[in-house]
Enzyme design. Sequence first.
Site, PDB file in Angstrom:
ATOM      1  N   HIS A   1       6.485  -0.394  70.509  1.00 22.50           N
ATOM      2  CA  HIS A   1       6.188   0.978  70.985  1.00 22.50           C
ATOM      3  C   HIS A   1       5.220   0.876  72.162  1.00 22.50           C
ATOM      4  CE1 HIS A   1       5.777   5.248  70.925  1.00 22.50           C
ATOM      5  NE2 HIS A   1       5.114   5.442  69.828  1.00 22.50           N
TER       6      HIS A   1
ATOM      7  N   HIS B   1      15.796   1.208  74.506  1.00 22.14           N
ATOM      8  CA  HIS B   1      15.159   2.439  74.026  1.00 22.14           C
ATOM      9  C   HIS B   1      16.056   3.066  72.985  1.00 22.14           C
ATOM     10  CE1 HIS B   1      13.098   6.326  74.078  1.00 22.14           C
ATOM     11  NE2 HIS B   1      12.110   5.696  74.687  1.00 22.14           N
TER      12      HIS B   1
ATOM     13  N   ASP C   1       7.664   1.172  79.817  1.00 23.73           N
ATOM     14  CA  ASP C   1       6.660   0.098  79.714  1.00 23.73           C
ATOM     15  C   ASP C   1       6.938  -1.084  80.616  1.00 23.73           C
ATOM     16  OD1 ASP C   1       6.557   1.013  76.330  1.00 23.73           O
ATOM     17  OD2 ASP C   1       4.893   1.176  77.751  1.00 23.73           O
TER      18      ASP C   1
END
Length: 446
Positions: free
Chosen positions: A285, A324, A380
């Site tokens: 995460h 994702h 990210d």
Amino acid sequence: MSSTKPESVINDKAPSATRRDTLSITDNRTGRQYELPIKNETVRALDLRPMKVNDEDFGLMGYDPAFTNTASCSSKITFIDGDKGILRYRGYSIEELAEKSTYIETAYLILYGELPDKSQLADWSYHVTHHTFIHESIKKFLDGFHYDAHPMGMLISTVAALSTFYPDAKDIFNPESRRKQTYRLIGKMPTLAAFAYRHSLGMPFVYPDNDLSYCGNFLNMLFRTTELKYRPNPTLERALDILFILHADHEQNCSSTAMRCVGSSHVDPYCATAAATAALYGPLHGGANEAVLRMLVEIGSINNVPAYIKRVKAGEKLLMGFGHRVYKNYDPRARIVKHIAYEVFDVMGKNPLIEIALECERIALEDDYFVSRRLYPNVDFYTGLIYQSMGFPMTMFPVLFAIPRTSGWIAQWEEMLLDPEQKISRPRQVYLGHDLRSYTPLDRRG
Ligand code: SDX
């Protein structure tokens, strides 16, 4: 989406002339037929319960480990279309907010549903700004951590500790109390984060400067040394502000689900936020931005990328920052982050790891392993490169995710509390363990 017919389809009859928003189910164990209403593209799991073989049966449940196809709530905060790569906060596109808004304005939008007018924005900014100080006793908690303690561990602990200073936060159904805790949480997260960073450096804490913007003050608390007045670099200040906008909310991700689940026990918002921060810490995460940088450092050179990709395809490694649960297209945030990266590099110098990241992306976007699994760069993948160029250590990267996401967590928490359909989260299970058995005395075991 795949055009192949799912296995469960047994006949592809044309839809009847008179469409009914219902699901007709035949339980082949009994031959009974059921009609379930369909609303908002969902059926209620509780509507399965009457489907039994024997009257004493519990009845059918839905089974969905990790909630891959389960709506846990209805929400009006954030909309994502994973196939089209769309992200909107309260109906406004992330692209437009990143270009025209500020984090503190976007936080207001996410929390209260509308863009603030001038007086609302001034009032909101004033209150957040005047809640940036933390109780002096919190410095004693920070002093108790080792110098090399991970700042996320410090942040989780000190956010939870805030609940001991504000017992009025337990009054969760009082809107004024919720608003006050909202000011405090959004105002104090940067201070807690900056103090944790300064502790890890062995440097004195820098107190908030209320003359500066939300991000300008954060940079001040992080990086001020001997100067009497810290002047943030405007390019870095704006880059951080846009990054905070991009990270502000993301509907029912793991940490928002933790916020809702823990909050559903009616604990105070500081303890719920600590739980959400802990969920975000994980490398799958919000901890992924740190893991991406560690991966790029491990790869070390553009020439080593093919070998690393080979290990990923062999299942030995994950390509961190890729994939994702919802986006099966390019994460719209990653596109914006990539653009910001070059603006920061213009000021701070180019991060040499960007070449390795670009090569990973180039190969992954062509390679069937990634294409067939619809794995694209997520938010990210590039953020760590920017943070490193701005002078942050890798351990601070997830902290930089938690600060802006606090507004999303609080919005999700408040929406859950005020939703008449919501109650304490308590999922069911499928029990596959032992049936009843008798206790075996110690001398007869083994
Ligand atoms: C965030 O939910 C949110 O909205 C989160 C977030 C937010 O704003 O709150 O967007 C922020 O957390 C972004 C995600 C950051 N995490 C990472 O970058 C870590 C690397 N990514 C993976 O761990 C993974 O892609 C997840 C966790 C992000 C999603 O996992 P899923 O949806 O459970 O997908 P999966 O694990 O079932 O993967 C499907 C297939 C598998 O292969 P097969 O078993 O079918 O052969 O894709 C493979 C996986 O092995 N796969 C990857 C991969 N991600 C998935 N293979 C290599 N590298 C990867 N990164």
